[in-house]
Enzyme design. Structure first.
Site, PDB file in Angstrom:
ATOM      1  CG  HIS A 104      -1.986  -0.945   1.291  1.00 18.76           C
ATOM      2  ND1 HIS A 104      -2.133  -1.871   2.299  1.00 18.76           N
ATOM      3  CD2 HIS A 104      -3.014  -1.142   0.444  1.00 18.76           C
ATOM      4  CE1 HIS A 104      -3.218  -2.610   2.077  1.00 18.76           C
ATOM      5  NE2 HIS A 104      -3.768  -2.182   0.944  1.00 18.76           N
ATOM      6  CB  CYS A 113      -3.249  -1.909   8.648  1.00 20.65           C
ATOM      7  SG  CYS A 113      -1.569  -2.113   8.337  1.00 20.65           S
TER       8      CYS A 113
HETATM    9  C1  CIR Z   1      -3.790  -7.787   3.247  1.00 15.16           C
HETATM   10  O1  CIR Z   1      -3.006  -8.265   2.437  1.00 15.16           O
HETATM   11  O2  CIR Z   1      -4.817  -7.211   2.896  1.00 15.16           O
HETATM   12  C2  CIR Z   1      -3.474  -7.909   4.720  1.00 15.16           C
HETATM   13  N1  CIR Z   1      -2.805  -9.138   4.978  1.00 15.16           N
HETATM   14  C3  CIR Z   1      -2.621  -6.757   5.171  1.00 15.16           C
HETATM   15  C4  CIR Z   1      -3.302  -5.433   5.065  1.00 15.16           C
HETATM   16  C5  CIR Z   1      -2.473  -4.333   5.595  1.00 15.16           C
HETATM   17  N2  CIR Z   1      -3.188  -3.118   5.552  1.00 15.16           N
HETATM   18  C6  CIR Z   1      -2.637  -1.911   5.446  1.00 15.16           C
HETATM   19  O3  CIR Z   1      -1.441  -1.782   5.295  1.00 15.16           O
HETATM   20  N3  CIR Z   1      -3.443  -0.882   5.463  1.00 15.16           N
END
Ligand code: CIR
Length: 256
Positions: A164, A251
């Site tokens: 991201h 997150c």
């Molecule tokens: C994903 O791949 O969607 C989750 N394992 C990790 C999401 C992390 N989110 C973020 O950095 N906002």
């Protein structure tokens, strides 16, 4: 200043979530312990934390940031780019409705993950990524404009080292960005003071400002020293188990 945060307790199937890194399988006891410390840090900064119960239907649902953009002028429900995560927004919609009277939604064919949205005061950087498509970015830009904010897009689709936008850049208040070396030269950041994260500490580029303190991940001494030298007050948190699933400090909560 933030007064509230929403978090979701990691589920037993946390390790079944999506990941692009090969750092091993997270240990559930450590995941839960690290999550408790994270919530305690939010509370220490004066936030009332709404802790949603684990939702075993969605292994990645502890990463609540991806489901919404919350601003002082309203909330925007996202449409997460990973198929396994699209259903996560339903429960968050209900929760946010308790706090926000204005709520809009990213609609198909747009996709957008909150992790791609970096708020920097009145301006928002919108990452176009493997998760956030151009249509999602366009819709968000329109919603933000209606709320009186400006925005610009940053294409990170070629940057394989980050999932991201906010894995690579964080706004920590005033005119300051923390930005990974690889991205530091981006023209979009020209008007900001930059604290540049060296390549070997890239994971530390994801940090958050919470009411005058900066939460940073443990294990990144150069970043820690750079922030201390600039006069920031830090809260250092163990993040090893979330890192294994591509997760960072931002997150794990929606802060407003
Ligand atoms: C994903 O791949 O969607 C989750 N394992 C990790 C999401 C992390 N989110 C973020 O950095 N906002």
């Amino acid at each position: 200043m933030f007064t509230k945060a929403i978090v979701r307790v990691p589920g037993k199937n946390f390790a079944d979530g999506l990941t692009t890194v090969s750092l091993g399988v997270p240990r559930l006891d450590m995941v839960l312990r690290q999550h408790v410390s994270y919530c305690a840090a939010l509370k220490l900064c004066g936030l009332a934390v709404t802790s949603l119960p684990a939702d075993e239907r969605f292994s990645d649902s502890t990463f609540v940031e991806d489901t919404a953009i919350v601003t002082e002028r309203g909330a925007i429900l996202t449409r997460p780019g990973a198929a396994s995560r699209t259903g996560e927004t339903d429960a968050i919609r209900e929760e946010l409705a308790r706090f926000f009277s204005t709520m809009v939604t990213i609609e198909a064919p747009g996709t957008l993950d909150g992790g791609d949205i970096c708020e920097a005061g009145e301006h928002f950087f919108i990452g176009v990524s493997q998760r956030t498509n151009e249509e999602g970015a366009r819709q968000l830009g329109m919603h933000l404009a209606r709320m009186g904010y400006t925005s610009s897009t940053i294409d990170i689709r070629e940057m394989t080292s980050i999932l991201h936008l906010k894995s690579g850049v964080s706004y920590i208040g005033g005119e300051t960005l923390v930005v990974m070396e690889e991205m530091a030269g981006n023209e979009e950041f020209r008007d900001f003071r930059k604290i540049v994260v060296p390549v070997e500490e890239s994971y530390a580029a994801n940090c958050i400002w919470v009411n005058g303190r900066i939460f940073i991940a443990e294990g990144y001494p150069q970043m820690r020293a750079a922030l201390l030298k600039s006069g920031f007050k830090l809260i250092v948190l163990e993040m090893s188990e979330f890192q294994k699933m591509d997760g960072g400090l931002s997150c794990l909560s929606l802060r407003f």
